[in-house]
Scaffold this active site. Sequence first.
Site, PDB file in Angstrom:
ATOM      1  N   ASP A 115       0.996  -1.121  -0.068  1.00 17.49           N
ATOM      2  CA  ASP A 115      -0.005   0.009   0.015  1.00 17.49           C
ATOM      3  C   ASP A 115       0.908   1.310  -0.057  1.00 17.49           C
ATOM      4  O   ASP A 115       2.071   1.126   0.191  1.00 17.49           O
ATOM      5  CB  ASP A 115      -0.845   0.096   0.910  1.00 17.49           C
ATOM      6  CG  ASP A 115      -2.004   0.845   1.239  1.00 17.49           C
ATOM      7  OD1 ASP A 115      -2.055   1.710  -0.024  1.00 17.49           O
ATOM      8  OD2 ASP A 115      -3.107   0.876   1.845  1.00 17.49           O
TER       9      ASP A 115
HETATM   10  C1  BGC Z   1      -4.940   3.577   0.134  1.00 15.12           C
HETATM   11  C2  BGC Z   1      -4.959   2.500  -0.951  1.00 15.12           C
HETATM   12  C3  BGC Z   1      -5.020   3.312  -2.226  1.00 15.12           C
HETATM   13  C4  BGC Z   1      -3.399   3.865  -2.348  1.00 15.12           C
HETATM   14  C5  BGC Z   1      -3.181   4.586  -3.352  1.00 15.12           C
HETATM   15  C6  BGC Z   1      -3.622   4.176   0.003  1.00 15.12           C
HETATM   16  O1  BGC Z   1      -3.623   5.297   1.087  1.00 15.12           O
HETATM   17  O2  BGC Z   1      -4.976   2.832   1.433  1.00 15.12           O
HETATM   18  O3  BGC Z   1      -6.345   1.957  -0.927  1.00 15.12           O
HETATM   19  O4  BGC Z   1      -5.159   2.354  -3.233  1.00 15.12           O
HETATM   20  O5  BGC Z   1      -3.556   4.573  -1.294  1.00 15.12           O
HETATM   21  O6  BGC Z   1      -3.870   5.867  -3.658  1.00 15.12           O
END
Ligand code: BGC
Length: 747
Positions: free
Chosen positions: A264
Amino acid sequence: MKQTCLIVLLCFVFGLFAFAQTNTNTLKLCEDNIDEIIGMMTNEEKATILVGGPGSLVPGAAGYTREIERLGIPMTVLADGPAGLRIQPKREGIDQTFYCTGFPTSTLLASSWDPELVETVTTAMGNEVLEYGVDVLLAPGMNLHRNPLCGRNFEYYSEDPLLSGKMAAAYVRGVQKNGVGTSVKHFAANNQETNRLENDARISNRALRELYLKNFEIAIKEGKPWTVMSSYNKLNGDYTQQSFGLLTTVLRDEWGFDGIVMTDWGVKDGTVKSSKAGNDLMEPGRQVEIDRILAAVSEGSISQVELDRNVRRMLHYIVKTPHFRGYKFSNKPDLKAHAQVARKAAEESIILLRNEDNTLPLKGSEKVALYGLTSLDFVGIGTGSGEVYTDHIATMQEAMNEAGFTLDQNLAEFYQHYFAQQEAVQKMERNNRWGYRNIREEAELSARAISLQAQENDVAVYVLGRNAGEGADRVLKDDFELNTNERELLQNLSSAYHALGKKLVVVLNVGGVIETASWKHLADAIVLPWSPGQEGAHAVVDVLTGKVNPSGKLPMTFAMQYMDIPSSKNFPYGQNTSGRRGERKDVDFTNYEEDIWVGYRYFQTNNVGVSYPFGYGLSYTTFSYSKPKVKTDKDGFTATITVTNTGKVAGREVVELYVAAPAGGLEKPARELKAFGKTKLLAPGESETLTMKVSTYEMASFNEKNSSWETAVGNYQVMFGASVGDIRATVSFELKNAQSWMVKMMW
Ligand code: BGC
């Protein structure tokens, strides 16, 4: 495709020739030469491929993988979902816009109990991904609704792993039909936003296996996503992104996942541990991560074999992408057609919670008094990375006008002014992706004004809203529970309209569960569209008028009160900041003390009353269930049941199949969802036979001591329900031979 292969073949032949002649490296990546390419890559190039980097190909995309030009490795583009593609709608110096369709949120899609519908929706969504030049949609989100206050529940499906897994698998299949990828996230146990970057989810192996991993297992096996996104949090002490047990032993070796795992966004310091664990791609990626990988390879803490293994997986991913294939995207998906898909999806999923004295459907000729800030400030999706930039989100006021209702004009104008006042604040909040809190100040209306409106109108419709999103959990007061203005408005509406024999309809435009037990008696009808996407308001109106007969059912339980929910004892409600390392000692860990007793598994087994049970939803018609049949074979059983529409209007029925296992062996929930089916639109008097298959493996529970899935011998009851609390038919069978499936320990 043929042309690509030919080019690829030619480039291979010429590459080899040129290499032999001049000893310069001109071999370019193609599907069949991945190992040769790896053989030609320097370790620096290998490390580069494992770390995301900056890019500007698609403004607003969340991340990129890096290009290596000399080897023909293109940059690939990753952008968010899950309710649609999230990219910037406007670009500097260009008039053209790049809006995407805001489809219904995952919780509403799950309420359809219709994987085929979900697949249709995401086939359209995936087309936008392809046509806007994106390679991977960072979705579906599929953490379980362990607690109603999780701020991202609208991005997730259900409290039940089977429903969640089936929906996610369908989602993946639909998107990937377009030749683009998905990223099943957040793997795993990211069930709260509070301190999400550091929180240690402490969960028994049984609860993990049966609940928090089970949905992922189904999605991986049945959907075959290109990528998986590990979560931020720790799981039993290890960051999930650094857990070999999770990312390799379970995900790959046991479930057969053959794609890439990415972190993530915002990687931890332990790059080396992540790489070794099987986390192939660090996102969004920093130079320091490349340096760390390189240093680890040269000192031997990452072996050449481990490095090449991750690189190989990345290259297998890259050769599948549109960017690698040189797909000429149009930047012009058919947004009009997709808006229709979004509307239809909402129609098929909206839940009718209450309908006293056939309050609904309305005739359509009524004079309607439409109440609530949310009648204008309609919540199509939610906030954070899950929000989609749509060119328009229909409001209830607009949708009711369009459908030809006569709205109370003074009231409509009153809310327009009130909304304009609130808008500045709302806009500020919308622009803030992080730590969003939704405090909706409902307008105050005097009891006198309401009684006058009750005299002038035939029916009251109150749209009550909640928003939420990434980076913050919801809170109990004024969010899960109604705030004072909302409660007062409900009470005043109820007294004034009921005094004149008129009805009150409540529309719950909420991203997650709210408390309903204390006030539902005030309303004659309650419609629950969740956050239904850009066209959702039109779908709600179609339900109000009966143009659509609602067929959605709850994918989670509505408890009588928050404290009845087992995880309320340890969910950090009231401390709703995301927090970074060291800032929030009080939420360093969360003990999942309730173990497997989540949602209906707890309520049903312990006979604890609920406001609305799991799987519940009304219709404008009625259905009868026939005597079911069950046929066992060596792999499990096949059940059939015939459903007949016994009412006066056409409708669809969701049939839920629960299994109650025999006593003995492991302690089990009173009943567990093991399959479900949904009829087609049945005309009055029409019947359909639904067939549902359940394997013995799916009936097994996880025995921690033996690290094995086990089924006990004995009498199994197969129950067919209109909800978990409304079993319409039961049949039983004898399982004569116990079976077990040993799995490797995760840690
Ligand atoms: C979120 C994800 C997301 C990623 C990219 C993260 O902060 O938890 O769900 O896909 O950011 O934007």
